[in-house]
Design a protein around this motif. Structure first.
Motif, PDB file in Angstrom:
ATOM      1  N   LEU A 148      43.517  35.420  33.863  1.00 60.26           N
ATOM      2  CA  LEU A 148      42.337  36.162  34.308  1.00 60.26           C
ATOM      3  C   LEU A 148      41.102  35.759  33.511  1.00 60.26           C
ATOM      4  CD1 LEU A 148      41.180  38.385  36.104  1.00 60.26           C
ATOM      5  CD2 LEU A 148      41.835  40.038  34.356  1.00 60.26           C
ATOM      6  N   LEU A 149      41.250  35.658  32.197  1.00 63.73           N
ATOM      7  CA  LEU A 149      40.112  35.266  31.361  1.00 63.73           C
ATOM      8  C   LEU A 149      39.665  33.841  31.679  1.00 63.73           C
ATOM      9  CD1 LEU A 149      41.155  36.769  27.904  1.00 63.73           C
ATOM     10  CD2 LEU A 149      39.388  37.604  29.457  1.00 63.73           C
ATOM     11  N   ARG A 150      40.627  32.971  31.889  1.00 65.21           N
ATOM     12  CA  ARG A 150      40.283  31.582  32.197  1.00 65.21           C
ATOM     13  C   ARG A 150      39.516  31.486  33.521  1.00 65.21           C
ATOM     14  NH1 ARG A 150      45.022  29.854  32.822  1.00 65.21           N
ATOM     15  NH2 ARG A 150      45.470  29.618  30.594  1.00 65.21           N
ATOM     16  N   TYR A 151      39.957  32.253  34.517  1.00 67.63           N
ATOM     17  CA  TYR A 151      39.273  32.245  35.820  1.00 67.63           C
ATOM     18  C   TYR A 151      37.866  32.830  35.720  1.00 67.63           C
ATOM     19  CZ  TYR A 151      38.634  32.778  40.860  1.00 67.63           C
ATOM     20  OH  TYR A 151      38.159  32.680  42.132  1.00 67.63           O
ATOM     21  N   ASP A 166      28.871  29.372  40.495  1.00 67.46           N
ATOM     22  CA  ASP A 166      28.123  28.797  41.616  1.00 67.46           C
ATOM     23  C   ASP A 166      28.985  27.869  42.468  1.00 67.46           C
ATOM     24  OD1 ASP A 166      28.397  26.991  39.568  1.00 67.46           O
ATOM     25  OD2 ASP A 166      26.442  26.022  39.912  1.00 67.46           O
ATOM     26  N   ARG A 167      30.268  27.787  42.150  1.00 68.40           N
ATOM     27  CA  ARG A 167      31.172  26.956  42.958  1.00 68.40           C
ATOM     28  C   ARG A 167      32.082  27.852  43.794  1.00 68.40           C
ATOM     29  NH1 ARG A 167      33.178  22.268  38.662  1.00 68.40           N
ATOM     30  NH2 ARG A 167      31.127  21.301  38.372  1.00 68.40           N
ATOM     31  N   SER A 168      32.343  27.400  45.039  1.00 70.43           N
ATOM     32  CA  SER A 168      33.213  28.177  45.919  1.00 70.43           C
ATOM     33  C   SER A 168      34.673  27.955  45.548  1.00 70.43           C
ATOM     34  CB  SER A 168      32.970  27.778  47.374  1.00 70.43           C
ATOM     35  OG  SER A 168      33.293  26.411  47.556  1.00 70.43           O
ATOM     36  N   GLU A 197      41.622  33.160  44.804  1.00 69.23           N
ATOM     37  CA  GLU A 197      41.191  34.534  44.587  1.00 69.23           C
ATOM     38  C   GLU A 197      42.361  35.515  44.618  1.00 69.23           C
ATOM     39  OE1 GLU A 197      37.703  36.401  44.522  1.00 69.23           O
ATOM     40  OE2 GLU A 197      37.900  34.689  43.180  1.00 69.23           O
ATOM     41  N   VAL A 198      43.307  35.286  45.518  1.00 69.23           N
ATOM     42  CA  VAL A 198      44.465  36.193  45.619  1.00 69.23           C
ATOM     43  C   VAL A 198      45.336  36.081  44.372  1.00 69.23           C
ATOM     44  CG1 VAL A 198      46.597  36.613  46.896  1.00 69.23           C
ATOM     45  CG2 VAL A 198      44.464  36.274  48.127  1.00 69.23           C
ATOM     46  N   ILE A 199      45.496  34.850  43.833  1.00 72.80           N
ATOM     47  CA  ILE A 199      46.296  34.676  42.613  1.00 72.80           C
ATOM     48  C   ILE A 199      45.671  35.470  41.457  1.00 72.80           C
ATOM     49  CG2 ILE A 199      46.933  33.007  40.837  1.00 72.80           C
ATOM     50  CD1 ILE A 199      47.450  31.004  43.019  1.00 72.80           C
ATOM     51  N   VAL A 200      44.341  35.324  41.276  1.00 74.56           N
ATOM     52  CA  VAL A 200      43.652  36.058  40.205  1.00 74.56           C
ATOM     53  C   VAL A 200      43.742  37.559  40.436  1.00 74.56           C
ATOM     54  CG1 VAL A 200      41.407  36.464  39.151  1.00 74.56           C
ATOM     55  CG2 VAL A 200      42.114  34.151  39.705  1.00 74.56           C
ATOM     56  N   LEU A 201      43.629  37.980  41.721  1.00 74.50           N
ATOM     57  CA  LEU A 201      43.723  39.408  42.025  1.00 74.50           C
ATOM     58  C   LEU A 201      45.108  39.945  41.653  1.00 74.50           C
ATOM     59  CD1 LEU A 201      42.486  41.947  43.272  1.00 74.50           C
ATOM     60  CD2 LEU A 201      43.267  41.152  45.498  1.00 74.50           C
ATOM     61  N   ARG A 202      46.155  39.203  41.935  1.00 73.49           N
ATOM     62  CA  ARG A 202      47.516  39.643  41.595  1.00 73.49           C
ATOM     63  C   ARG A 202      47.705  39.717  40.077  1.00 73.49           C
ATOM     64  NH1 ARG A 202      50.635  36.033  46.185  1.00 73.49           N
ATOM     65  NH2 ARG A 202      50.503  37.589  47.877  1.00 73.49           N
ATOM     66  N   GLN A 203      47.119  38.731  39.321  1.00 70.82           N
ATOM     67  CA  GLN A 203      47.194  38.787  37.859  1.00 70.82           C
ATOM     68  C   GLN A 203      46.480  40.034  37.344  1.00 70.82           C
ATOM     69  OE1 GLN A 203      45.480  35.020  36.816  1.00 70.82           O
ATOM     70  NE2 GLN A 203      47.459  33.928  36.878  1.00 70.82           N
ATOM     71  N   ILE A 215      35.321  31.079  49.684  1.00 72.24           N
ATOM     72  CA  ILE A 215      34.430  32.204  49.418  1.00 72.24           C
ATOM     73  C   ILE A 215      33.861  32.013  48.012  1.00 72.24           C
ATOM     74  CG2 ILE A 215      35.677  33.784  50.947  1.00 72.24           C
ATOM     75  CD1 ILE A 215      36.964  34.988  48.467  1.00 72.24           C
ATOM     76  N   PRO A 216      32.818  32.770  47.642  1.00 75.21           N
ATOM     77  CA  PRO A 216      32.300  32.659  46.272  1.00 75.21           C
ATOM     78  C   PRO A 216      33.339  33.118  45.245  1.00 75.21           C
ATOM     79  CG  PRO A 216      30.725  33.762  47.715  1.00 75.21           C
ATOM     80  CD  PRO A 216      31.995  33.657  48.474  1.00 75.21           C
ATOM     81  N   GLY A 217      33.324  32.490  44.077  1.00 76.04           N
ATOM     82  CA  GLY A 217      34.244  32.905  43.022  1.00 76.04           C
ATOM     83  C   GLY A 217      33.965  34.315  42.542  1.00 76.04           C
ATOM     84  N   LEU A 218      35.027  34.978  42.046  1.00 76.11           N
ATOM     85  CA  LEU A 218      34.938  36.356  41.554  1.00 76.11           C
ATOM     86  C   LEU A 218      34.339  37.287  42.596  1.00 76.11           C
ATOM     87  CD1 LEU A 218      33.894  35.942  37.808  1.00 76.11           C
ATOM     88  CD2 LEU A 218      36.104  36.656  38.714  1.00 76.11           C
ATOM     89  N   THR A 219      34.965  37.288  43.793  1.00 74.61           N
ATOM     90  CA  THR A 219      34.530  38.173  44.865  1.00 74.61           C
ATOM     91  C   THR A 219      35.491  39.353  45.028  1.00 74.61           C
ATOM     92  OG1 THR A 219      33.435  36.397  46.085  1.00 74.61           O
ATOM     93  CG2 THR A 219      34.066  38.324  47.342  1.00 74.61           C
TER      94      THR A 219
END
Length: 488
Positions: free
Chosen positions: A315-318, A324-326, A332-338, A366-370
């Motif tokens: 999560l911290l790494r993401y 500004d990169r998509s 996004e789903v992987i980070v959401l599950r973490q 989609i935009p990162g961290l959405t």
């Protein structure tokens, strides 16, 4: 002022006038020659018609004498009538040179007609011998008529021999005259046409030269064309346009310089904002997470604690990557599950997380961290304040043109003013968020990324939970009108 149209019409009228004069002269000469030729030919035809008519009378009379029927008699009368008509035509051919010969010729025709009349009269009173004698005399006169016709025609040929030779000579002279006249007219027309074309093409050439200079970017040269027609007006208008373009270019260059400086400042500001957002890891969140990890390590074995530490690290790494990169929905789903693993470890049975994901759309960008900030908002406002906790539903549904992402909770809901504040992108307090990125910031980045306002919708009532719905297009329309497929 002379116009180009007047010059062209003047050239056309000169050509038409010359052609009309030549045509009238040739027509008059040809008509005169043709009339003379037709008169001579008519004389020959009339004389030859006398011979033919007399022979026809002899033939019809012979048939009647052999077989005196009413039909044969009518044939004889018709032939006699024809030769009388021909005699009248011959009478019209009399002139000073052939008066004597044609008078004898007409008397011979009269004798022939009288002889045939006597033969018919004797035949009617059945005096066959006298009728036959008159028929023989008529036959002899017919032969004389034929011989005299040939003599008259020969005389006519000799008489008009000079006329024929004159026609031939005049035709040759007329041919030479026509050639010289054609050459003269051609030279005159070429000179006149060259003069007319020069008055048109010279200003056009000057205008073209000026246009070439403008195409090279030389807007400081004055455009001057010497002409007394429309091209002069066009040159003046063109020169005014040159002055306006030169002024406009100077203005555009000045504005471009200002916009470049503004854009540079904007880029620097955005970069600083992104770096500021990336560095805003909330200490309160880190404290809660580490406290949870320490308790978990105390109560459980090291394996589960290790998994939790992996989720935190991911999560911290993401969160520290460039915003500004998509990214794809898959990332996004992987980070959401973490993130949810960490929160479930924190809230245990107080938090229930349900997901329904259509795997066919995991490649949409989609935009990162959405997704994490929206779910985190539900955790902070719907789960954390409640003693019994709550449930969060996460859904990804595929449509024909759109992919729908829904994040729903069963918390206390939002006030209408709060929803308007978020959708109007007004800044909000993001205290307690792990990334420091608030809901309004997510809304703003989604609208900028997809280029339309209706990308997000919030449905909520106080006391009945909140549902956030994202409408993601499968084909993203970028500012330069390129189209990049995102799904399937």
């Amino acid at each position: 002022m002379n116009t180009i149209q007047k010059k062209i019409w003047m050239l056309a009228m000169v050509i038409l006038f010359i052609m009309a004069v030549i045509w009238l002269a040739l027509t008059y000469y040809n008509q005169k020659t043709q009339n003379q030729y037709n008169d001579i030919l008519q004389r020959y035809l009339s004389m030859n018609e006398v011979t033919s008519s007399s022979q026809q009378v002899i033939t019809d009379l012979n048939n009647y004498l052999l077989k005196p029927t009413l039909a044969n008699l009518e044939q004889v009368n018709g032939s006699q009538k024809k030769i009388r008509n021909v005699k009248k035509e011959v009478h019209d051919l009399i002139n000073a040179e052939n008066e004597f010969a044609l008078t004898n010729y007409m008397n011979l025709i009269d004798s022939f007609i009288e002889t045939t009349d006597r033969s018919l009269m004797f035949q009617s009173v059945e005096e066959t011998e006298a009728s036959t004698k008159e028929f023989t005399e008529a036959t002899r006169i017919s032969k004389y008529i034929s011989e005299m016709t040939l003599t008259l025609i020969d005389t006519e040929l000799k008489t008009y021999d000079r006329f024929y030779r004159g026609i031939i000579k005049q035709s040759a002279e007329l041919k030479k005259l026509g050639i010289w006249l054609l050459l003269l007219i051609t030279v005159l027309l070429l000179m006149f046409t060259y003069w007319i074309s020069l008055t048109i093409t010279r200003p056009v050439h000057q205008l073209t030269k000026a246009a070439n200079e403008l195409s090279k970017g030389r807007f400081d040269l004055q455009i001057k064309v010497v002409s007394n027609d429309e091209i002069s007006f066009l040159a003046k208008t063109f020169d005014h346009m040159r002055i306006n373009i030169n002024n406009l270019i100077s203005e555009i260059q000045h504005k471009a310089q200002l916009e470049h400086e503004l854009q540079q400042n904007k880029l620097l500001l955005q970069e600083s904002q992104l770096r500021s957002l990336q560095s805003q890891i909330n200490p309160h969140f880190l404290f809660n997470t580490l406290n949870t990890l320490s308790k978990k390590a105390y109560l459980d074995g090291a394996e589960e604690t290790s998994d939790l530490l992996v989720s935190v690290a991911g999560l911290l790494r993401y969160n520290l990557r460039r915003l500004d990169r998509s990214v794809t929905l898959y990332e996004e789903v992987i980070v959401l599950r973490q993130y949810m693993e960490i929160q479930k470890a924190r809230f245990t049975d107080r938090l229930e997380f349900h997901s329904e994901i259509d795997e066919s759309c995991m490649h949409i960008e989609i935009p990162g961290l959405t997704l994490q900030p929206i779910v985190e908002n539900a955790v902070i406002h719907a789960i954390e304040p409640e003693v019994d906790g709550g449930s969060i539903w996460f859904r990804i549904k595929d449509g024909i043109e759109w992919v729908t992402i829904e994040i729903e909770d069963d918390g206390k809901g939002m006030a209408e003013e709060k929803i308007k504040q978020i959708l109007s992108e007004q800044p909000e307090q993001s205290e307690g968020h792990s990334t420091g990125i608030g809901f309004s910031n997510v809304v703003k980045r989604l609208r900028l990324f997809f280029g339309f306002e209706d990308v997000i919708d919030i449905v909520s009532m106080e006391g009945s939970g909140t549902k956030v719905r994202l409408k993601i297009p499968k084909i993203r329309r970028i500012e330069n009108n390129d189209e990049t497929p995102n799904c399937r």
